[in-house]
Write a protein that holds these residues in place. Structure first.
Motif, PDB file in Angstrom:
ATOM      1  N   TYR A 165       0.833  -1.193   0.000  1.00  0.00           N
ATOM      2  CA  TYR A 165       0.000   0.000   0.000  1.00  0.00           C
ATOM      3  C   TYR A 165       0.873   1.250   0.000  1.00  0.00           C
ATOM      4  O   TYR A 165       1.960   1.267   0.589  1.00  0.00           O
ATOM      5  CB  TYR A 165      -0.900   0.023   1.247  1.00  0.00           C
ATOM      6  CG  TYR A 165      -1.966  -1.037   1.253  1.00  0.00           C
ATOM      7  CD1 TYR A 165      -2.941  -1.072   0.262  1.00  0.00           C
ATOM      8  CD2 TYR A 165      -2.013  -1.995   2.257  1.00  0.00           C
ATOM      9  CE1 TYR A 165      -3.937  -2.041   0.274  1.00  0.00           C
ATOM     10  CE2 TYR A 165      -2.995  -2.966   2.275  1.00  0.00           C
ATOM     11  CZ  TYR A 165      -3.954  -2.985   1.279  1.00  0.00           C
ATOM     12  OH  TYR A 165      -4.927  -3.948   1.299  1.00  0.00           O
ATOM     13  N   PRO A 168      -1.348   6.786   2.725  1.00  0.00           N
ATOM     14  CA  PRO A 168      -2.778   7.093   2.689  1.00  0.00           C
ATOM     15  C   PRO A 168      -3.101   8.509   2.221  1.00  0.00           C
ATOM     16  O   PRO A 168      -4.147   8.735   1.609  1.00  0.00           O
ATOM     17  CB  PRO A 168      -3.214   6.874   4.145  1.00  0.00           C
ATOM     18  CG  PRO A 168      -2.242   5.881   4.680  1.00  0.00           C
ATOM     19  CD  PRO A 168      -0.936   6.222   4.023  1.00  0.00           C
ATOM     20  N   CYS A 359      -8.284  11.969   5.516  1.00  0.00           N
ATOM     21  CA  CYS A 359      -7.397  10.837   5.246  1.00  0.00           C
ATOM     22  C   CYS A 359      -7.853   9.607   6.032  1.00  0.00           C
ATOM     23  O   CYS A 359      -7.850   8.491   5.504  1.00  0.00           O
ATOM     24  CB  CYS A 359      -5.960  11.210   5.601  1.00  0.00           C
ATOM     25  SG  CYS A 359      -4.771   9.903   5.242  1.00  0.00           S
ATOM     26  N   MET A 363      -9.020   6.037   4.437  1.00  0.00           N
ATOM     27  CA  MET A 363      -8.473   4.725   4.796  1.00  0.00           C
ATOM     28  C   MET A 363      -9.576   3.736   5.159  1.00  0.00           C
ATOM     29  O   MET A 363      -9.476   2.546   4.865  1.00  0.00           O
ATOM     30  CB  MET A 363      -7.491   4.866   5.965  1.00  0.00           C
ATOM     31  CG  MET A 363      -6.168   5.491   5.589  1.00  0.00           C
ATOM     32  SD  MET A 363      -4.942   5.373   6.918  1.00  0.00           S
ATOM     33  CE  MET A 363      -5.681   6.447   8.162  1.00  0.00           C
ATOM     34  N   THR A 368      -5.994   3.043   0.537  1.00  0.00           N
ATOM     35  CA  THR A 368      -5.203   4.071  -0.135  1.00  0.00           C
ATOM     36  C   THR A 368      -5.651   4.168  -1.587  1.00  0.00           C
ATOM     37  O   THR A 368      -6.387   3.309  -2.083  1.00  0.00           O
ATOM     38  CB  THR A 368      -3.697   3.743  -0.113  1.00  0.00           C
ATOM     39  OG1 THR A 368      -3.452   2.565  -0.897  1.00  0.00           O
ATOM     40  CG2 THR A 368      -3.207   3.512   1.300  1.00  0.00           C
TER      41      THR A 368
END
Length: 486
Positions: A165, A168, A359, A363, A368
């Protein structure tokens, strides 16, 4: 008795060419591809039937004098293509393809579907030729720079890409590049004030979900981008339209309705408003900000068409975020209109505290965004090619806009607001634009009726046209004929 001569079978056989091997190293094609083609052909010709067991990897390798790795790769491709199935400990078998070849029959709904937002979005993805979709808000493929995107994608693919990932908040170098981009608009922001998104659509959704509870009110321009109406309504919000004038919202109406409804958000296109292509004046931007402060609501400034604007010398354009510096304004942008719709790279710029909350919400919904596409956009922006590309797009729009407007006026379409920039023209076709849209679809043209652009969804004679999508030679004669008969 003279015997009748018989053909010399031995001689005939000796003159016959030996059968060609099933696989050839001289054709130029890979052995893996040849095996896939061979097995596929035998399945299609019913020489290999459903449930038949394939030779083992060792048997196929020995029989055709190829490596076992080649056979493994070929079998894996056949499994991926749905032709074979692998049974652990038993081998490979021909798969039943009936469900794929003959989809289950579905009852067809013959009832005419209403022309609404879902109808328009569904038809956007029917893959009609771009020149037959004047109602869609995208530039034609040939206007975009496929090589620019492809070169950036190749460059990114040569990097040591992380396969986990990403960050984020988004790829850090891209957020740093966005900091420079906003600085040119006189908007100051640090990288921790950005959150990347899957386009402006997701950005709007994240912001709305953060602020809105069922029963809350959201203000939008009227007319405005139609897709957000349904999204906000699904959150239980009340969507109220603020009349849009050539230089921005009707300030008197905004103040009156703000006192009545006490909205949580006002979503506004400040530059090259969709669908009118008008831009906010400095005076209106200041007044909107003052009313937001007075009645304590946030302004969501959607600037997706930012890079299609030529600058203040041609048409005044003020960002509310430049006056407010991201205190009461949440600024949205992206690159789907100018680079590629399927890159889906957008962003939110806001205060550090709100960015952190958004953010976290991002998530919880998507973890992301895709770092690979963010790296592609970063590459294009950082190498300086994007500015020239945007210049070319503006020049192309300028080349077709005046000509298209004159042609529309000639056939009886009234231009509600004439603007020197942007891809949209907001018109009055003088008849029910929903009915006109239905007749256009019967002829293979996708139009965008004015009713969809108002939260009230009332019948309208207005219609939005994309000047970049009017190249089909039949569209203007169709419009002239239909409007003349109305």
């Amino acid at each position: 008795m003279t015997s009748t001569a018989k053909p010399n079978n031995a001689a005939s056989a000796s003159n016959t060419e030996p059968p060609r091997p099933l696989l050839s190293r001289e054709t130029g094609g890979s052995l893996i591809a040849q095996i896939v083609q061979l097995v596929t052909a035998r399945i299609d010709d019913k020489l290999l039937r459903t449930g038949a067991r394939m030779p083992s990897i060792r048997q196929f390798s020995d029989q055709h004098k190829v490596s076992r790795f080649t056979v493994v790769e070929a079998y894996d491709r056949l499994v991926a293509g749905g032709l074979l199935e692998s049974r652990r400990g038993s081998g490979f078998y021909v798969r039943d393809r009936t469900p794929m070849l003959a989809p289950r029959a579905q009852r067809t709904n013959t009832a005419r579907q209403p022309v609404d937002v879902v109808w328009l979005v569904r038809n956007m993805f029917r893959q009609l030729p771009p020149q037959k979709m004047p109602g869609v808000g995208l530039l034609p493929n040939e206007w975009l720079d496929a090589d620019l995107v492809a070169n950036a994608l190749r460059a990114v693919s040569r990097q040591n890409l992380p396969l986990q990932y990403g960050n984020p908040q988004g790829f850090l170098p891209l957020r740093q590049q966005l900091q420079l981009k906003l600085a040119e608009l006189e908007i100051s922001a640090t990288p921790d004030q950005f959150v990347t998104t899957l386009g402006v659509t997701q950005a709007l959704d994240l912001v709305a979900r953060h602020y809105i509870q069922p029963g809350d009110t959201i203000f939008v321009d009227d007319p405005a981008w139609f897709l957000m109406f349904g999204s906000f309504a699904m959150l239980g919000a009340k969507v109220v339209g603020i009349p849009r004038l050539p230089d921005g919202p009707d300030i008197a109406q905004l103040a009156e309705l703000a006192a009545l409804h006490r909205p949580k958000l006002f979503v506004i296109n400040s530059v090259l408003h969709n669908p009118t292509s008008t831009s906010l004046s400095a005076a209106k931007a200041f007044q909107v900000l003052k009313i937001a402060e007075q009645y304590d609501f946030m302004i969501v400034e959607d600037d997706i068409y930012c890079d299609m604007h030529p600058g203040t010398t041609v048409q005044p354009a003020t960002r509310i975020a430049a006056l407010d510096q991201l205190n009461r304004v949440i600024y949205l942008g992206g690159f789907s209109k100018t680079l590629a719709a399927n890159l889906r790279v957008g962003f939110i710029a806001t205060s550090p505290e709100i960015a952190k909350h958004l953010c976290d919400r991002k998530m919880l919904t998507t973890l992301t965004t895709t770092e690979i596409t963010e790296r592609v956009v970063y590459r294009i922006l950082s190498e300086g090619h994007y500015r020239k590309h945007a210049d070319r797009l503006r020049n192309k729009l300028d080349a077709v806009r005046d000509k298209t407007v004159r042609q529309m006026e000639r056939i009886g379409i009234k231009i509600n607001i004439s603007t020197p920039a942007g891809m949209f023209v907001w018109t009055d076709v003088g008849c029910d634009s929903n009915a006109l849209t239905e007749r256009a679809m019967e002829q293979g043209y996708l139009l965008a009726p004015g009713s969809l652009f108002s939260p009230n969804q009332l019948p309208s004679t207005n219609m939005r046209f994309n000047v970049a999508a009017m190249a089909d030679p039949g569209i203007l004669p169709f419009l002239e004929r239909e409007i003349g008969q109305s």
